[in-house]
Design an enzyme around this catalytic site. Structure first.
Site, PDB file in Angstrom:
ATOM      1  N   GLN A 110       2.064  -6.144  -3.169  1.00  0.00           N
ATOM      2  CA  GLN A 110       2.338  -6.137  -1.836  1.00  0.00           C
ATOM      3  C   GLN A 110       3.810  -5.479  -1.494  1.00  0.00           C
ATOM      4  O   GLN A 110       3.848  -4.308  -2.180  1.00  0.00           O
ATOM      5  CB  GLN A 110       2.726  -7.690  -1.398  1.00  0.00           C
ATOM      6  CG  GLN A 110       1.501  -8.284  -1.163  1.00  0.00           C
ATOM      7  CD  GLN A 110       0.735  -8.889  -2.405  1.00  0.00           C
ATOM      8  OE1 GLN A 110       1.347  -9.461  -3.170  1.00  0.00           O
ATOM      9  NE2 GLN A 110      -0.416  -8.480  -2.683  1.00  0.00           N
ATOM     10  N   LYS A 156       1.828   2.142  -5.013  1.00  0.00           N
ATOM     11  CA  LYS A 156       2.339   1.512  -6.189  1.00  0.00           C
ATOM     12  C   LYS A 156       1.547   1.978  -7.766  1.00  0.00           C
ATOM     13  O   LYS A 156       1.887   2.362  -8.412  1.00  0.00           O
ATOM     14  CB  LYS A 156       2.513   0.181  -6.189  1.00  0.00           C
ATOM     15  CG  LYS A 156       3.390  -0.408  -5.117  1.00  0.00           C
ATOM     16  CD  LYS A 156       3.809  -1.754  -4.926  1.00  0.00           C
ATOM     17  CE  LYS A 156       2.532  -2.451  -4.399  1.00  0.00           C
ATOM     18  NZ  LYS A 156       2.056  -2.120  -3.004  1.00  0.00           N
ATOM     19  N   GLY A 187      -4.528  -4.266  -3.784  1.00  0.00           N
ATOM     20  CA  GLY A 187      -5.349  -3.250  -4.218  1.00  0.00           C
ATOM     21  C   GLY A 187      -4.844  -2.112  -4.605  1.00  0.00           C
ATOM     22  O   GLY A 187      -3.969  -1.425  -3.728  1.00  0.00           O
ATOM     23  N   HIS A 188      -4.609  -1.654  -5.749  1.00  0.00           N
ATOM     24  CA  HIS A 188      -4.029  -0.468  -6.221  1.00  0.00           C
ATOM     25  C   HIS A 188      -4.737   0.496  -6.724  1.00  0.00           C
ATOM     26  O   HIS A 188      -5.595   0.412  -7.538  1.00  0.00           O
ATOM     27  CB  HIS A 188      -3.114  -1.074  -7.325  1.00  0.00           C
ATOM     28  CG  HIS A 188      -2.001  -2.143  -7.060  1.00  0.00           C
ATOM     29  ND1 HIS A 188      -1.349  -2.881  -7.809  1.00  0.00           N
ATOM     30  CD2 HIS A 188      -1.857  -2.587  -5.886  1.00  0.00           C
ATOM     31  CE1 HIS A 188      -0.493  -3.653  -7.068  1.00  0.00           C
ATOM     32  NE2 HIS A 188      -0.673  -3.595  -5.904  1.00  0.00           N
ATOM     33  N   ASP A 225       0.827  -1.260  -0.113  1.00  0.00           N
ATOM     34  CA  ASP A 225      -0.040   0.035  -0.070  1.00  0.00           C
ATOM     35  C   ASP A 225       0.918   1.113   0.208  1.00  0.00           C
ATOM     36  O   ASP A 225       0.255   2.213   0.705  1.00  0.00           O
ATOM     37  CB  ASP A 225      -0.872   0.130   1.125  1.00  0.00           C
ATOM     38  CG  ASP A 225      -1.809  -1.391   1.216  1.00  0.00           C
ATOM     39  OD1 ASP A 225      -2.222  -1.673   0.241  1.00  0.00           O
ATOM     40  OD2 ASP A 225      -2.198  -1.420   2.300  1.00  0.00           O
TER      41      ASP A 225
HETATM   42  P1  GDP Z   1      -0.850   0.354  -3.419  1.00  0.00           P
HETATM   43  O1  GDP Z   1      -1.449  -0.847  -2.954  1.00  0.00           O
HETATM   44  O2  GDP Z   1       0.566   0.424  -3.514  1.00  0.00           O
HETATM   45  O3  GDP Z   1      -1.081   0.504  -4.930  1.00  0.00           O
HETATM   46  O4  GDP Z   1      -1.659   1.563  -2.494  1.00  0.00           O
HETATM   47  P2  GDP Z   1      -2.958   1.774  -2.302  1.00  0.00           P
HETATM   48  O5  GDP Z   1      -3.639   1.994  -3.375  1.00  0.00           O
HETATM   49  O6  GDP Z   1      -3.652   0.388  -1.324  1.00  0.00           O
HETATM   50  O7  GDP Z   1      -2.813   2.716  -1.160  1.00  0.00           O
HETATM   51  C1  GDP Z   1      -2.465   3.853  -1.160  1.00  0.00           C
HETATM   52  C2  GDP Z   1      -3.537   5.114  -1.204  1.00  0.00           C
HETATM   53  O8  GDP Z   1      -3.023   6.390  -0.963  1.00  0.00           O
HETATM   54  C3  GDP Z   1      -4.573   4.988  -2.120  1.00  0.00           C
HETATM   55  O9  GDP Z   1      -5.761   5.534  -1.540  1.00  0.00           O
HETATM   56  C4  GDP Z   1      -4.001   6.152  -2.950  1.00  0.00           C
HETATM   57  O10 GDP Z   1      -4.979   6.962  -3.741  1.00  0.00           O
HETATM   58  C5  GDP Z   1      -3.452   6.950  -2.056  1.00  0.00           C
HETATM   59  N1  GDP Z   1      -2.162   8.010  -2.511  1.00  0.00           N
HETATM   60  C6  GDP Z   1      -1.089   7.495  -3.403  1.00  0.00           C
HETATM   61  N2  GDP Z   1      -0.193   8.486  -3.183  1.00  0.00           N
HETATM   62  C7  GDP Z   1      -0.631   9.545  -2.596  1.00  0.00           C
HETATM   63  C8  GDP Z   1      -0.047  11.037  -2.142  1.00  0.00           C
HETATM   64  O11 GDP Z   1       0.979  11.169  -2.647  1.00  0.00           O
HETATM   65  N3  GDP Z   1      -0.847  11.518  -1.199  1.00  0.00           N
HETATM   66  C9  GDP Z   1      -2.172  11.091  -0.634  1.00  0.00           C
HETATM   67  N4  GDP Z   1      -2.617  11.971   0.131  1.00  0.00           N
HETATM   68  N5  GDP Z   1      -2.779   9.924  -1.127  1.00  0.00           N
HETATM   69  C10 GDP Z   1      -1.957   9.467  -1.888  1.00  0.00           C
HETATM   70  P1  IMO Z   2      -0.804  -4.050  -2.165  1.00  0.00           P
HETATM   71  O1  IMO Z   2      -0.426  -4.645  -3.444  1.00  0.00           O
HETATM   72  C1  IMO Z   2      -0.950  -4.679   2.195  1.00  0.00           C
HETATM   73  C2  IMO Z   2      -1.110  -8.849   3.825  1.00  0.00           C
HETATM   74  C3  IMO Z   2      -2.179  -8.981   4.555  1.00  0.00           C
HETATM   75  C4  IMO Z   2      -1.817 -10.024   5.409  1.00  0.00           C
HETATM   76  C5  IMO Z   2      -0.678 -10.652   4.647  1.00  0.00           C
HETATM   77  C6  IMO Z   2      -0.972 -12.207   3.979  1.00  0.00           C
HETATM   78  O2  IMO Z   2      -2.266  -3.531  -2.245  1.00  0.00           O
HETATM   79  O3  IMO Z   2       0.399  -3.448  -1.525  1.00  0.00           O
HETATM   80  P2  IMO Z   2      -2.197 -12.804   2.100  1.00  0.00           P
HETATM   81  O4  IMO Z   2      -3.924 -12.491   1.795  1.00  0.00           O
HETATM   82  O5  IMO Z   2      -1.451 -12.088   1.061  1.00  0.00           O
HETATM   83  O6  IMO Z   2      -2.182 -14.102   2.365  1.00  0.00           O
HETATM   84  O7  IMO Z   2      -2.158 -11.909   3.357  1.00  0.00           O
HETATM   85  O8  IMO Z   2      -0.141  -9.468   3.727  1.00  0.00           O
HETATM   86  N1  IMO Z   2      -1.174  -8.180   2.435  1.00  0.00           N
HETATM   87  C7  IMO Z   2      -1.205  -6.906   2.001  1.00  0.00           C
HETATM   88  N2  IMO Z   2      -0.973  -5.556   2.638  1.00  0.00           N
HETATM   89  N3  IMO Z   2      -1.035  -4.619   0.750  1.00  0.00           N
HETATM   90  C8  IMO Z   2      -1.288  -5.429   0.016  1.00  0.00           C
HETATM   91  O9  IMO Z   2      -1.094  -5.436  -1.427  1.00  0.00           O
HETATM   92  C9  IMO Z   2      -1.088  -6.719   0.649  1.00  0.00           C
HETATM   93  N4  IMO Z   2      -1.318  -8.129   0.123  1.00  0.00           N
HETATM   94  C10 IMO Z   2      -1.449  -8.808   1.237  1.00  0.00           C
HETATM   95  O10 IMO Z   2      -2.969  -7.912   5.279  1.00  0.00           O
HETATM   96  O11 IMO Z   2      -1.347  -9.246   6.567  1.00  0.00           O
HETATM   97 MG    MG Z   3      -2.912  -1.551  -1.885  1.00  0.00          MG
END
Ligand code: GDP
Ligand code: IMO
Ligand code: MG
Length: 434
Positions: free
Chosen positions: A224, A16, A40-41, A13
């Site tokens: 991840q 990415k 979840g991207h 998270d």
């Molecule tokens: P990922 O799994 O690495 O793609 O990240 P996620 O989407 O799960 O979580 C990142 C969250 O931060 C999302 O809700 C993005 O919209 C948000 N986000 C990404 N870059 C920024 C930033 O520079 N500032 C803020 N406020 N939010 C951001």
């Molecule tokens: P993105 O790509 C954050 C965490 C789960 C748990 C551990 C194992 O959005 O960054 P799993 O279901 O993979 O067997 O769970 O890994 N986890 C993540 N945490 N971002 C993710 O993906 C994750 N994918 C798995 O919360 O701790």
């Molecule tokens: Mg994510």
């Protein structure tokens, strides 16, 4: 043309999705190499939020080719839910999204095994995303997995499902006290998915090599993060795949020499969802502020994320095991008005200063972060389009992150929107992304 791997340097998270979406404009092919719909991207543009779980974030850029590689585990129901949602919005997937015929599938019984296993672990549960990821990878390694290619041939599928259920139903009954699965039902369902999958299946390694041969460049999209990697993460509180840059090669069938650079995405602070150690976690009002302002709730499960200060030890480790050439620091805006800011520069493990992540981090009796204070800033970094527009303290904070991590910063992200990107001067990114 250079190919670039993009990896998470923390516990997932890191943002990415946003960075892949931004970079995708400059690449021809975007390829996922591991994980599944545990990811979840999030991508936000024109005020619309998209969350991608299996499909590479590059799909939102018209004309780009997207690959789901052999290293990914694919839940066909989740995949088609995502494909249907994209198509409804006018985002075409046919002819530009390809799923490796060698990718392993997530089957309904994987969910049953995961539930049973997590319940049995009790207070030591991993806190998984409940998407069946672990059991699917377990089957792959145990050589009883069912691959995408298997479900286009009903006879092959039926034989493998029946063989697996012979073992799985016993396991579910005797070990986990959970209901059995019906082979005919699964064979029916997966024959249907096979029919839908057929037009998306390809030998994706061949597609990638053809693209490279034609001079097209590839962005390898990690899911991840480094500390969730099955080898390099905080084991056993990890996911079941190789999220680090090393996973690109095996997860896509491209030689390691085709990865020309590695970009590490890191938040300006730290978050983690699920169980396991997180040395810099804050259980106070600053932690709550990071969660509120950063909207730190899981993009896949909606769970609140644990929040804390930037962990320089974890970052240095990620730079080393991935070979990061450059960092992208996201969510700098979330630190607006927090003063002072703190950066963890080392750990104290059982009273001894430790510069590296200990292998026994999950069982070490006490890990205390050693912090360095950095002044916060007045005003905001939001809306800045160049580093000169940042308050001096924000620039100093970034510079210190780079020093402590041992990696130069190429981009600072100062908002969730596609446009909120600040390019840092004279970084390796100038060469890696022409
Ligand atoms: P990922 O799994 O690495 O793609 O990240 P996620 O989407 O799960 O979580 C990142 C969250 O931060 C999302 O809700 C993005 O919209 C948000 N986000 C990404 N870059 C920024 C930033 O520079 N500032 C803020 N406020 N939010 C951001
Ligand atoms: P993105 O790509 C954050 C965490 C789960 C748990 C551990 C194992 O959005 O960054 P799993 O279901 O993979 O067997 O769970 O890994 N986890 C993540 N945490 N971002 C993710 O993906 C994750 N994918 C798995 O919360 O701790
Ligand atoms: Mg994510």
């Amino acid at each position: 043309m250079p190919n670039l791997a993009l990896v998470g340097t923390q516990w997932g998270d890191e943002g990415k999705g946003k960075i892949v979406d931004w970079l995708a404009e400059r690449f021809d092919v975007i390829a996922r190499y591991q994980g599944g719909n545990n990811a979840g991207h999030t991508v936000i543009y024109d005020g619309v939020k998209q969350v991608l779980h299996l499909v590479p974030s590059g799909i939102l850029r018209p004309g780009k080719e997207c690959i789901i590689g052999n290293g990914v585990v694919v839940d066909p129901e989740a995949l088609f839910k995502e494909i249907d949602r994209l198509e409804e919005q006018g985002i075409a997937t046919r002819g530009r999204l390809w799923v490796s015929d060698r990718a392993h599938l997530i089957l309904p019984y994987h969910h049953g095994i995961e539930l049973g296993s997590e319940q049995r672990r009790g207070e030591h549960a991993i806190g998984t995303t409940s998407r069946g990821i672990g059991p699917a990878y377990q089957d792959k390694m145990a050589r009883s997995g069912i691959r995408a290619i298997d479900c286009v041939d009903r006879d092959v599928l039926a034989r493998k499902v029946r063989a697996n259920l012979g073992v799985v139903n016993d396991l579910l009954h005797h070990l986990y006290d959970r209901p059995p699965f019906d082979a005919d039902e699964i064979i029916e369902q997966y024959t249907h998915w096979g029919e839908r999958l057929a037009e998306y299946l390809a030998d994706t390694s061949v597609r990638l090599h053809t693209a490279m041969g034609e001079g097209r460049n590839i962005l390898f999209e990690g899911a991840q993060g480094t500390h969730l990697d099955v080898d390099h993460g905080t084991y056993p509180f990890v996911t079941s795949s190789s999220a680090t840059a090393g996973g690109v090669s095996s997860g896509l069938g491209v030689g390691p020499n085709r990865v020309d650079g590695v970009l590490g995405v890191t938040k300006a602070y730290t978050t983690r969802v699920g169980s396991g150690p997180m040395p810099t976690q804050l259980d106070d009002e600053v932690g709550q502020q990071l969660r509120d302002v950063g909207q730190e709730y899981g993009a896949t499960t909606g769970r609140p994320r644990r929040c804390g200060w930037f962990d320089g030890v974890a970052a240095r480790y990620a730079v080393r095991v991935n070979g990061c050439d450059v960092f992208v620091v996201t969510k700098l805006d979330v630190l607006d008005s927090i003063d002072p800011l703190r950066i963890c520069v080392a750990y104290e493990v059982d009273g001894v200063r430790c510069e590296e992540m200990p292998a026994n981090i999950t069982s070490a009796t006490t890990i205390t972060p050693i912090y360095e204070d950095c002044p916060g800033w007045e005003g905001s970094v939001i809306g800045a389009r160049s580093p000169e527009e940042f308050p001096a303290e924000a620039r100093a904070y970034l510079a210190r992150i780079a020093e402590v991590s041992g990696c130069p910063i190429g981009i600072a992200s100062n908002g969730a929107d596609r446009e909120a990107i600040v390019m840092m001067p004279d970084s390796p990114l100038d060469v890696l992304v022409p």
